[in-house]
Write an enzyme that holds these catalytic residues in place. Structure first.
Site, PDB file in Angstrom:
ATOM      1  N   ARG A  89      18.798  69.531  25.861  1.00  0.00           N
ATOM      2  CA  ARG A  89      17.827  69.453  25.378  1.00  0.00           C
ATOM      3  C   ARG A  89      17.214  69.843  26.452  1.00  0.00           C
ATOM      4  NH1 ARG A  89      19.427  67.577  19.443  1.00  0.00           N
ATOM      5  NH2 ARG A  89      17.546  67.873  18.484  1.00  0.00           N
ATOM      6  N   ARG A 134      17.882  60.976   6.024  1.00  0.00           N
ATOM      7  CA  ARG A 134      18.003  60.436   6.883  1.00  0.00           C
ATOM      8  C   ARG A 134      15.989  60.102   7.760  1.00  0.00           C
ATOM      9  NH1 ARG A 134      18.904  65.854  11.007  1.00  0.00           N
ATOM     10  NH2 ARG A 134      17.685  64.847  12.633  1.00  0.00           N
ATOM     11  N   ARG A 145       8.914  65.216  16.638  1.00  0.00           N
ATOM     12  CA  ARG A 145      10.259  66.026  17.249  1.00  0.00           C
ATOM     13  C   ARG A 145      10.188  67.446  17.576  1.00  0.00           C
ATOM     14  NH1 ARG A 145      13.870  65.691  11.898  1.00  0.00           N
ATOM     15  NH2 ARG A 145      15.700  66.548  13.362  1.00  0.00           N
TER      16      ARG A 145
HETATM   17  P1  AMP Z   1      19.660  66.189  15.985  1.00  0.00           P
HETATM   18  O1  AMP Z   1      20.843  65.652  14.193  1.00  0.00           O
HETATM   19  O2  AMP Z   1      19.918  67.241  16.677  1.00  0.00           O
HETATM   20  O3  AMP Z   1      18.732  66.740  15.212  1.00  0.00           O
HETATM   21  O4  AMP Z   1      19.591  65.140  16.856  1.00  0.00           O
HETATM   22  C1  AMP Z   1      18.654  64.187  16.279  1.00  0.00           C
HETATM   23  C2  AMP Z   1      17.931  63.352  17.333  1.00  0.00           C
HETATM   24  O5  AMP Z   1      19.073  62.729  17.936  1.00  0.00           O
HETATM   25  C3  AMP Z   1      17.060  63.827  17.738  1.00  0.00           C
HETATM   26  O6  AMP Z   1      15.811  63.722  17.958  1.00  0.00           O
HETATM   27  C4  AMP Z   1      17.210  63.275  19.337  1.00  0.00           C
HETATM   28  O7  AMP Z   1      16.708  61.888  18.903  1.00  0.00           O
HETATM   29  C5  AMP Z   1      18.919  62.604  19.405  1.00  0.00           C
HETATM   30  N1  AMP Z   1      19.425  63.546  19.706  1.00  0.00           N
HETATM   31  C6  AMP Z   1      20.030  64.812  20.058  1.00  0.00           C
HETATM   32  N2  AMP Z   1      21.228  64.675  20.483  1.00  0.00           N
HETATM   33  C7  AMP Z   1      19.999  65.272  22.019  1.00  0.00           C
HETATM   34  C8  AMP Z   1      20.009  65.337  23.309  1.00  0.00           C
HETATM   35  N3  AMP Z   1      21.053  66.502  23.354  1.00  0.00           N
HETATM   36  N4  AMP Z   1      19.677  64.552  23.651  1.00  0.00           N
HETATM   37  C9  AMP Z   1      18.499  63.599  23.756  1.00  0.00           C
HETATM   38  N5  AMP Z   1      18.573  63.740  22.106  1.00  0.00           N
HETATM   39  C10 AMP Z   1      19.096  63.876  21.339  1.00  0.00           C
END
Ligand code: AMP
Length: 200
Positions: A89, A134, A145
Site C-alpha cells: 500500500r 467492520r 480511507r
Molecule cells: P483492507 O481490509 O485491505 O481494506 O484493510 C483494512 C485496513 O487495514 C486498512 O484501512 C489499513 O488501516 C490496514 N492495512 C491493511 N493492509 C495494509 C497495508 N498493506 N499497509 C498499511 N495498512 C494496512
C-alpha cells in the site's frame, strides 16, 4: 511460481476476487487487512497496536506490516504462488516486497488493478459495513480511507506500470464477470508471459 498483487481502492472487491483467484490457481492468499482484523478480534498485542490506525482509517506503519507479512509469507514458501491482497500500500512496501521476492528468484508476475468509480465505492463500503460490522466501514472513515488510498497507494500504479506488470480490470461489473476477465489476464500471462494492459 505465480505471484500476483491485487490492487484497488477500499470497496473495489479485492478480497472477494482474491479468494476466488487463490482457489482457482491454488495460491496462498495473503490479506494484510484480514490478518489484522483477526488479531483485533482475538485482542492480541498486535491487534491492539494496529487497531489504533485501522479504526481511524489510517495505514498501519510499514515496519509492522512488513514484519507480519514476512512472517506469514515465510510459512508458505512451498506454495505454488501468492496473491497479495491489500499489500503493498506504500512505495516502501512495494520496493521491500520486490527486493524480498527478487532475492528468492520469484518476482511479482502481474499486478491486477481493479477500477471502480468513487460513488460506487461508497455505496459498497457502507452496504458492507451494515453486514460485517467492520469498525472502519462508516461514512467518515470510508472518506478518510479513500483519501489515504489516493495519496499513498494510488501512486503505486505508476511503479508497477513502469515495470510493465499492470493489468487494468473494470470492477463495476458483476463479480463473476470481473473474475472471468482476471482469469483471462492470468491465463494469457501463464501461456505467453504477455501482460494484457487493459481487459475490456
Ligand atoms: P483492507 O481490509 O485491505 O481494506 O484493510 C483494512 C485496513 O487495514 C486498512 O484501512 C489499513 O488501516 C490496514 N492495512 C491493511 N493492509 C495494509 C497495508 N498493506 N499497509 C498499511 N495498512 C494496512
Amino acid at each position: 511460481m505465480l505471484n500476483l498483487v491485487i490492487f484497488g481502492p477500499p470497496g473495489s472487491g479485492k478480497g472477494t476476487q482474491s479468494a476466488k483467484i487463490a482457489d482457482k490457481y491454488n495460491l496462498c492468499h495473503l490479506s494484510t487487512g484480514e490478518l489484522f482484523r483477526k488479531e483485533m478480534e482475538k485482542g492480541t498485542l498486535l491487534g491492539r497496536e494496529v487497531e489504533k490506525y485501522i479504526d481511524k482509517g489510517l495505514l498501519v506503519p510499514d515496519e509492522i506490516v512488513l514484519r507480519e507479512l514476512y512472517r506469514r509469507a515465510s510459512d508458505h514458501l512451498d506454495s505454488p504462488g501468492f496473491i497479495f491482497d491489500g499489500f503493498p500500500r506504500t512505495l516502501v512496501q512495494a520496493e521491500t516486497l520486490d527486493r524480498l521476492l527478487d532475492k528468492k528468484g520469484i518476482p511479482i508476475s502481474l499486478d491486477i488493478s481493479v477500477v471502480v468509480e468513487e460513488q460506487e465505492l461508497f455505496k459498497r463500503i457502507l452496504g458492507r459495513g451494515e453486514d460485517s460490522g467492520r469498525s472502519d466501514d462508516s461514512v467518515e472513515i470510508a472518506k478518510l480511507r479513500l483519501n489515504v488510498y489516493k495519496e499513498q497507494t494510488r501512486p503505486l500504479l505508476d511503479y508497477y506500470s513502469g515495470q510493465g506488470k499492470i493489468v487494468s480490470i473494470n470492477g463495476m461489473e458483476p463479480v463473476d464477470r470481473v473474475f472471468e476477465k482476471i482469469c483471462l489476464a492470468i491465463d494469457t500471462y501463464l501461456v505467453s508471459r504477455k501482460v494484457i494492459p487493459v481487459v475490456e
